[in-house]
Design a protein around this motif. Sequence first.
Motif, PDB file in Angstrom:
ATOM      1  N   GLY A  84       0.817  -1.210   0.000  1.00  0.00           N
ATOM      2  CA  GLY A  84       0.000   0.000   0.000  1.00  0.00           C
ATOM      3  C   GLY A  84       0.848   1.257   0.000  1.00  0.00           C
ATOM      4  N   MET A  85       1.904   1.261   0.798  1.00  0.00           N
ATOM      5  CA  MET A  85       2.784   2.426   0.838  1.00  0.00           C
ATOM      6  C   MET A  85       3.551   2.568  -0.481  1.00  0.00           C
ATOM      7  SD  MET A  85       3.516   5.070   2.550  1.00  0.00           S
ATOM      8  CE  MET A  85       3.007   4.786   4.231  1.00  0.00           C
ATOM      9  N   LEU A  86       4.017   1.461  -1.039  1.00  0.00           N
ATOM     10  CA  LEU A  86       4.729   1.535  -2.310  1.00  0.00           C
ATOM     11  C   LEU A  86       3.808   2.034  -3.423  1.00  0.00           C
ATOM     12  CD1 LEU A  86       6.972  -1.663  -2.280  1.00  0.00           C
ATOM     13  CD2 LEU A  86       7.489   0.642  -1.447  1.00  0.00           C
ATOM     14  N   ARG A  87       2.559   1.600  -3.421  1.00  0.00           N
ATOM     15  CA  ARG A  87       1.599   2.101  -4.413  1.00  0.00           C
ATOM     16  C   ARG A  87       1.391   3.599  -4.220  1.00  0.00           C
ATOM     17  NH1 ARG A  87       1.275   1.722  -8.257  1.00  0.00           N
ATOM     18  NH2 ARG A  87      -0.877   2.362  -8.555  1.00  0.00           N
ATOM     19  N   SER A  88       1.396   4.050  -2.988  1.00  0.00           N
ATOM     20  CA  SER A  88       1.223   5.471  -2.714  1.00  0.00           C
ATOM     21  C   SER A  88       2.398   6.275  -3.261  1.00  0.00           C
ATOM     22  CB  SER A  88       1.072   5.680  -1.202  1.00  0.00           C
ATOM     23  OG  SER A  88       0.689   6.994  -0.907  1.00  0.00           O
ATOM     24  N   PHE A  89       3.611   5.742  -3.123  1.00  0.00           N
ATOM     25  CA  PHE A  89       4.777   6.410  -3.692  1.00  0.00           C
ATOM     26  C   PHE A  89       4.669   6.486  -5.211  1.00  0.00           C
ATOM     27  CE2 PHE A  89       7.249   4.813   0.173  1.00  0.00           C
ATOM     28  CZ  PHE A  89       7.143   6.025   0.829  1.00  0.00           C
ATOM     29  N   ASP A  90       4.029   5.507  -5.818  1.00  0.00           N
ATOM     30  CA  ASP A  90       3.834   5.505  -7.260  1.00  0.00           C
ATOM     31  C   ASP A  90       2.773   6.535  -7.656  1.00  0.00           C
ATOM     32  OD1 ASP A  90       4.389   4.223  -9.859  1.00  0.00           O
ATOM     33  OD2 ASP A  90       2.313   3.538  -9.721  1.00  0.00           O
ATOM     34  N   TYR A  91       1.727   6.619  -6.876  1.00  0.00           N
ATOM     35  CA  TYR A  91       0.591   7.485  -7.184  1.00  0.00           C
ATOM     36  C   TYR A  91       0.907   8.973  -7.029  1.00  0.00           C
ATOM     37  CZ  TYR A  91      -4.175   5.953  -8.167  1.00  0.00           C
ATOM     38  OH  TYR A  91      -5.326   5.572  -8.778  1.00  0.00           O
ATOM     39  N   ALA A  92       1.534   9.344  -5.927  1.00  0.00           N
ATOM     40  CA  ALA A  92       1.683  10.759  -5.562  1.00  0.00           C
ATOM     41  C   ALA A  92       2.278  11.617  -6.685  1.00  0.00           C
ATOM     42  CB  ALA A  92       2.501  10.893  -4.280  1.00  0.00           C
ATOM     43  N   PRO A  93       3.420  11.263  -7.252  1.00  0.00           N
ATOM     44  CA  PRO A  93       3.978  12.150  -8.277  1.00  0.00           C
ATOM     45  C   PRO A  93       3.182  12.128  -9.582  1.00  0.00           C
ATOM     46  CG  PRO A  93       5.299  10.168  -8.114  1.00  0.00           C
ATOM     47  CD  PRO A  93       4.293  10.121  -6.989  1.00  0.00           C
ATOM     48  N   ARG A  94       2.515  11.027  -9.858  1.00  0.00           N
ATOM     49  CA  ARG A  94       1.727  10.941 -11.084  1.00  0.00           C
ATOM     50  C   ARG A  94       0.483  11.828 -10.988  1.00  0.00           C
ATOM     51  NH1 ARG A  94       4.982   6.974 -10.629  1.00  0.00           N
ATOM     52  NH2 ARG A  94       5.850   5.941 -12.431  1.00  0.00           N
ATOM     53  N   ARG A 124      12.406   2.333  -3.243  1.00  0.00           N
ATOM     54  CA  ARG A 124      13.640   1.648  -2.837  1.00  0.00           C
ATOM     55  C   ARG A 124      14.026   2.006  -1.400  1.00  0.00           C
ATOM     56  NH1 ARG A 124      14.666   3.154  -8.032  1.00  0.00           N
ATOM     57  NH2 ARG A 124      15.912   4.950  -7.387  1.00  0.00           N
ATOM     58  N   ALA A 125      13.948   3.293  -1.052  1.00  0.00           N
ATOM     59  CA  ALA A 125      14.323   3.724   0.302  1.00  0.00           C
ATOM     60  C   ALA A 125      13.389   3.122   1.346  1.00  0.00           C
ATOM     61  CB  ALA A 125      14.308   5.253   0.391  1.00  0.00           C
ATOM     62  N   PHE A 126      12.094   3.102   1.063  1.00  0.00           N
ATOM     63  CA  PHE A 126      11.141   2.536   2.018  1.00  0.00           C
ATOM     64  C   PHE A 126      11.399   1.042   2.210  1.00  0.00           C
ATOM     65  CE2 PHE A 126       7.122   0.605   3.295  1.00  0.00           C
ATOM     66  CZ  PHE A 126       6.739   1.432   4.335  1.00  0.00           C
ATOM     67  N   LEU A 127      11.572   0.315   1.116  1.00  0.00           N
ATOM     68  CA  LEU A 127      11.828  -1.129   1.217  1.00  0.00           C
ATOM     69  C   LEU A 127      13.130  -1.422   1.937  1.00  0.00           C
ATOM     70  CD1 LEU A 127      10.811  -3.021  -2.051  1.00  0.00           C
ATOM     71  CD2 LEU A 127      10.076  -3.437   0.296  1.00  0.00           C
ATOM     72  N   ALA A 128      14.159  -0.664   1.626  1.00  0.00           N
ATOM     73  CA  ALA A 128      15.454  -0.882   2.286  1.00  0.00           C
ATOM     74  C   ALA A 128      15.337  -0.624   3.784  1.00  0.00           C
ATOM     75  CB  ALA A 128      16.522   0.025   1.677  1.00  0.00           C
ATOM     76  N   SER A 129      14.618   0.415   4.159  1.00  0.00           N
ATOM     77  CA  SER A 129      14.435   0.722   5.585  1.00  0.00           C
ATOM     78  C   SER A 129      13.541  -0.297   6.260  1.00  0.00           C
ATOM     79  CB  SER A 129      13.850   2.124   5.757  1.00  0.00           C
ATOM     80  OG  SER A 129      14.763   3.092   5.311  1.00  0.00           O
ATOM     81  N   TYR A 130      12.505  -0.726   5.552  1.00  0.00           N
ATOM     82  CA  TYR A 130      11.570  -1.681   6.150  1.00  0.00           C
ATOM     83  C   TYR A 130      12.217  -3.040   6.352  1.00  0.00           C
ATOM     84  CZ  TYR A 130       7.722  -4.735   7.089  1.00  0.00           C
ATOM     85  OH  TYR A 130       6.915  -5.669   7.680  1.00  0.00           O
ATOM     86  N   ALA A 131      12.786  -3.579   5.285  1.00  0.00           N
ATOM     87  CA  ALA A 131      13.322  -4.945   5.349  1.00  0.00           C
ATOM     88  C   ALA A 131      14.735  -4.981   5.923  1.00  0.00           C
ATOM     89  CB  ALA A 131      13.305  -5.575   3.957  1.00  0.00           C
TER      90      ALA A 131
END
Length: 179
Positions: A84-94, A124-131
């Motif tokens: 959900g957060m990754l989709r949000s990162f995709d949506y916001a700038p578009r 990438r930053a969110f995934l790296a921080s999360y995992a």
Amino acid sequence: MTSRLEAALAVVPELEPHAEGLRRLFARVAQLEEVPVQRVHGDLHLGQTLRTSKGWKIVDFEGEPAKPLAERVRPDSVWRDVAGMLRSFDYAPRVAARTLEAPDEGTANQRHHRAEEWAGHNRRAFLASYAGRGLTPTEEVLLSAYAADKAVYETVYETRNRPGWVGIPLAAIARIGAA
């Protein structure tokens, strides 16, 4: 996920070219031996967060308000919230790029490029921080499936509420299907 896809196909015919690939992806989740679950937010996105001087805060714990409470408190995979957060990162700038008028095609192309760049960097930053490490093959499957499931939901939402924006989740589905 497959049931939601089948229901979405009746509302969003543009999903049909991607349906078989999505079914295969969702079937891979069903083949996993074990999927750890816990209580999750269920509707995590940038709009549920607030940036403060002390870092990011989650400001909404309701989950998806359209779902019944019993469904919202049902344990699920943490990958639902990550997707959900990754989709949000995709949506916001578009969304930002669509709502700003571009004086010419070059500016529109530049905005599209910068949107891709911003979204990719933040994913990438969110995934790296999360995992804190690379994802396992099981986690990759779960993340892809939950991201696709969220994008399918978004196609229905946009078709019903903002038809001009349905291209945002459809493009994501095409990218996920190509991965």
